[in-house]
Enzyme design. Structure first.
Site, mmCIF file in Angstrom:
data_model
loop_
_atom_site.group_PDB
_atom_site.id
_atom_site.type_symbol
_atom_site.label_atom_id
_atom_site.label_comp_id
_atom_site.label_asym_id
_atom_site.label_seq_id
_atom_site.Cartn_x
_atom_site.Cartn_y
_atom_site.Cartn_z
ATOM 1 N N GLU A 182 0.815 -1.219 0.000
ATOM 2 C CA GLU A 182 0.000 0.000 0.000
ATOM 3 C C GLU A 182 0.848 1.269 0.000
ATOM 4 O O GLU A 182 0.521 2.234 -0.697
ATOM 5 C CB GLU A 182 -0.943 0.028 1.206
ATOM 6 N N HIS B 76 -10.849 -3.964 10.589
ATOM 7 C CA HIS B 76 -11.385 -4.073 9.228
ATOM 8 C C HIS B 76 -12.713 -3.344 9.065
ATOM 9 O O HIS B 76 -13.326 -3.441 8.015
ATOM 10 C CB HIS B 76 -11.615 -5.544 8.856
#
Lengths: 342, 338
Positions: free
Chosen positions: B54, B123
């Site tokens: 990322e 999450h």
């Protein structure tokens, strides 16, 4: 000293049966969210964890149940956690991706690659406070492309830390074929950062145990970090209900709802020329075709079956062991499921 | 009238932009599978899968945007921006100022966000307030398919970095991929009007920074974004039966805030309730109070937000997220105070 294959098989079987029960509870809707099983990587986990002792730490990924079970965490506590009970291992707060056991110095993370820095920190504590203790990091090959994991290999090397980095390489970073997004060779990469590296067949628990032993002994005696790359096959893909596996296992149900919009988009006016569109289509089909050549169907890729095959000459002892493991699991399931969650 | 699912609308608007503007390219984790319909139409040069890296692919998106491309960079979940925050905090958000206003990074970061399906605290975060804290980042949080498509088009035409947050509970594809794929034994409290709805036959950009009044009300104004808007609307419906008139203002853009619309709505009711799925402290809910106070509007105020790390257990999670019961209780409390 050869490995005790009976003990390793028992660890693997306990984990396999536990996770099969988890899969069934997940399909029944009693476990929420995603579910990443460790089925298929038991030989790697068992071959490493069997060497650990008091004071050693583990940095786990989103697939940490097997390692915790094999390390001796109470299966009932893990099961209650997955069911969301307040008296689960983490009070129902963690779930399967975020399992922690302070007593076992074991911490999980759902952030890919985060096992690297965690293991480096655990190893630093070991170096300063518990000489002779080590830290292990378990992660997949997809995590090897995270900056923090590469930085962790480097820092462990620079500080000569007692870490064993265990790369469970199944070749897939979620739905992406790792070879398509990875430059160079992962084992060479670790060596390039000054970390001793070895490769092993991660489906063979004895091989993993033997490959891991010198790495762990060296780390314990101040010889610095090691990297172990072990290839395996995830029997349920990335997670339960994995879309690519569903396409292969239930094509009549899954394919129309994928193929119809895909065809529409392929034929839609506006966009790339035919050559580019075909290249795009090929990329999609390659992922499906790779799944169709399903390595899961080959029993040689199942580490539990392989270990069992190596023990088959002592059938009576095997059956006794398997009966014991099943009975222990059934006791855990019965005790936990009798109090069905609200 | 044409209707679409939430994510379908975003992808459709994206496809329209990609057909119109060859500078728009798309990359991120698992994109060849997740955006396969765009891949087979626009080809692998413009629709790319990335490694799980990322920090690099987001940082590369910033620089690619500075040099002529219009990248849409996808991360698997907004939570994972934690891995790559430097690209946004120290680069995307700073280019314009550092270059004396001469250079910008017009990238769109697309990220699923939000909870309600049992994945736990790493999450299911919202994080729009955390992101909006940084000057120069535009933060969009649509609550309907029509807004999602229109705001995606606006994001692609915007001359600076935009974070486009796609709530997983509204997204047919994310919910299927993460929560319910291959099993029919789980249920989620999905707001129907957010998951599927009418869309225009051709996408036009919606204005960034414009809120919309979803429901007029005289007693209290509930201000929210994303799934919270639908929870607020359901609560307002319940409260109506008790004789309480609650309005609902959907911000749609978290940064920049539509201050005139907020002030007008709150001045009318004299009561402000913020419903925010993001964390309570130091975030959107406090910012809205500041906006109203700075405008000299006198009102009573309350908030229903997420106060802790989101629990994994579904029952605990449902209590932690803003829900209809908490909203109704808070409105009743507000009305009793005067």
């Amino acid at each position: 000293m050869p490995p005790d294959l009976w003990a390793l098989y028992a660890l693997m079987l306990e984990s396999r049966l536990f996770e099969e029960a988890v899969a069934s509870l997940w399909h029944d809707g009693l476990i929420s969210g995603e579910m990443h099983l460790g089925t298929g990587e038991e030989a790697i986990v068992a071959g490493v964890v069997a060497h650990l002792r008091e004071g050693d730490a583990m940095a786990l990924d989103h697939r940490g149940t097997a390692a915790l079970l094999m390390r001796g965490v109470d299966p009932a506590l893990i099961l209650r956690e997955l069911l969301g009970h307040p008296d689960g291992l983490c009070g129902g707060m963690g779930g399967h991706m975020h399992l922690f056991s302070k007593e076992h110095l074991a911490a999980s993370s759902g952030i890919v690659g985060a096992e690297g820095p965690a293991a480096v920190g655990f190893a630093l504590s070991a170096q300063v406070l518990r000489p002779g203790a080590i830290a292990v990091a378990f992660f997949g090959e997809g995590a090897m492309n995270q900056g923090m994991l590469m930085e962790s290999l480097n820092l462990a090397s620079a500080w000569n830390l007692p870490v064993v980095f265990v790369c469970k390489d199944d070749g897939w970073a979620i739905t992406t074929h790792s070879a398509r997004v990875t430059g160079g060779d992962l084992t060479d990469r670790a060596r390039g950062l000054g970390v001793q590296a070895a490769e092993v067949d991660g489906r063979d628990v004895s091989a993993v145990w033997e490959a891991c032993r010198p790495a762990i002994e060296r780390a314990r005696s101040g010889g610095g970090p090691a990297f172990l790359r072990a290839r395996c096959v995830h029997l349920e893909g990335h997670f339960l209900g994995f879309q690519l596996l569903r396409m292969v296992r239930e094509p009549l149900r899954e394919m129309p709802r994928i193929a119809v919009p895909l065809t529409g988009a392929f034929l839609h006016p506006g966009g790339a020329g035919l050559r580019e569109r075909l290249a795009g289509l090929r990329t999609v089909l390659e992922a499906v075709l790779a799944t169709l050549r399903d390595p899961r169907r080959d029993p040689a890729n199942d580490p539990v079956r392989r270990a069992r095959a190596a023990l088959h000459l002592e059938e009576a002892r095997l059956e006794e062991l398997e009966a014991q493991v099943k009975e222990a699991l059934n006791d855990v399931l019965a005790a936990t499921l009798v109090e069905a969650p609200a | 009238m044409k209707t679409m699912f939430f994510t379908q609308a975003i992808d459709d608007a994206l496809a329209q932009s990609m057909a119109d503007d060859p500078r728009v390219i798309l990359f991120g984790e698992d994109i060849p599978l997740m955006r396969r319909n765009l891949l087979v139409r626009f080809g692998p040069e413009r629709v790319r899968g990335t490694p799980i890296s990322e920090s690099t692919f987001l940082g590369a998106g910033v620089a690619a945007a500075m040099t002529g491309l219009r990248p849409v960079v996808e991360v698997y979940m907004v939570d994972f921006l934690g891995v790559a925050m430097d690209a946004l905090l120290n680069h995307a958000a700073k280019v314009k100022a550092f270059s004396g206003g001469k250079w910008t990074a017009p990238l769109v970061v697309r990220a699923p966000c939000g909870g309600g399906y049992g994945d736990g605290g790493q999450h299911e975060q919202s994080l729009w307030g955390w992101l909006a804290h940084i000057p120069e980042l535009t933060i969009l949080v649509p609550s309907t398919p029509a807004d999602a498509g229109g705001l995606m088009l606006a994001a692609l035409q915007h001359d600076g970095p935009v974070i486009f947050l796609e709530h997983k509970l509204l997204s047919e594809t994310w919910l299927e991929f993460l929560g319910s794929g291959a099993r029919r034994t789980v249920q989620f409290d999905v707001p129907a009007a957010g998951a599927k709805g009418a869309v225009p036959s051709k996408w036009r950009p919606l204005p960034i920074g414009k809120a919309i009044l979803r429901r007029a009300g005289d007693d209290v104004m509930i201000v929210s974004v994303g799934v919270g808007v639908h929870r607020a609307q359901a609560a307002a419906q319940t409260l109506e039966a008790e004789g309480i008139s609650a309005g609902v203002l959907d911000l749609r853009t978290v940064s920049p805030l539509d201050k005139p619309a907020i002030c007008e709505a709150v001045a009318h009711t004299g009561r402000l309730l913020v419903v925010d799925e993001d964390y309570e402290s130091f975030g959107l809910s406090g910012e809205l109070a500041a906006v109203v106070l700075e405008a000299g509007i006198s009102c009573s105020y309350a908030r229903v937000c997420t106060q802790t790390t989101l629990p994994y257990a579904r029952q605990l999670e449902d209590q932690s997220l803003p829900n209809q019961q908490r909203i109704c209780a808070s409105v009743r409390q507000l009305l009793q105070e005067q």
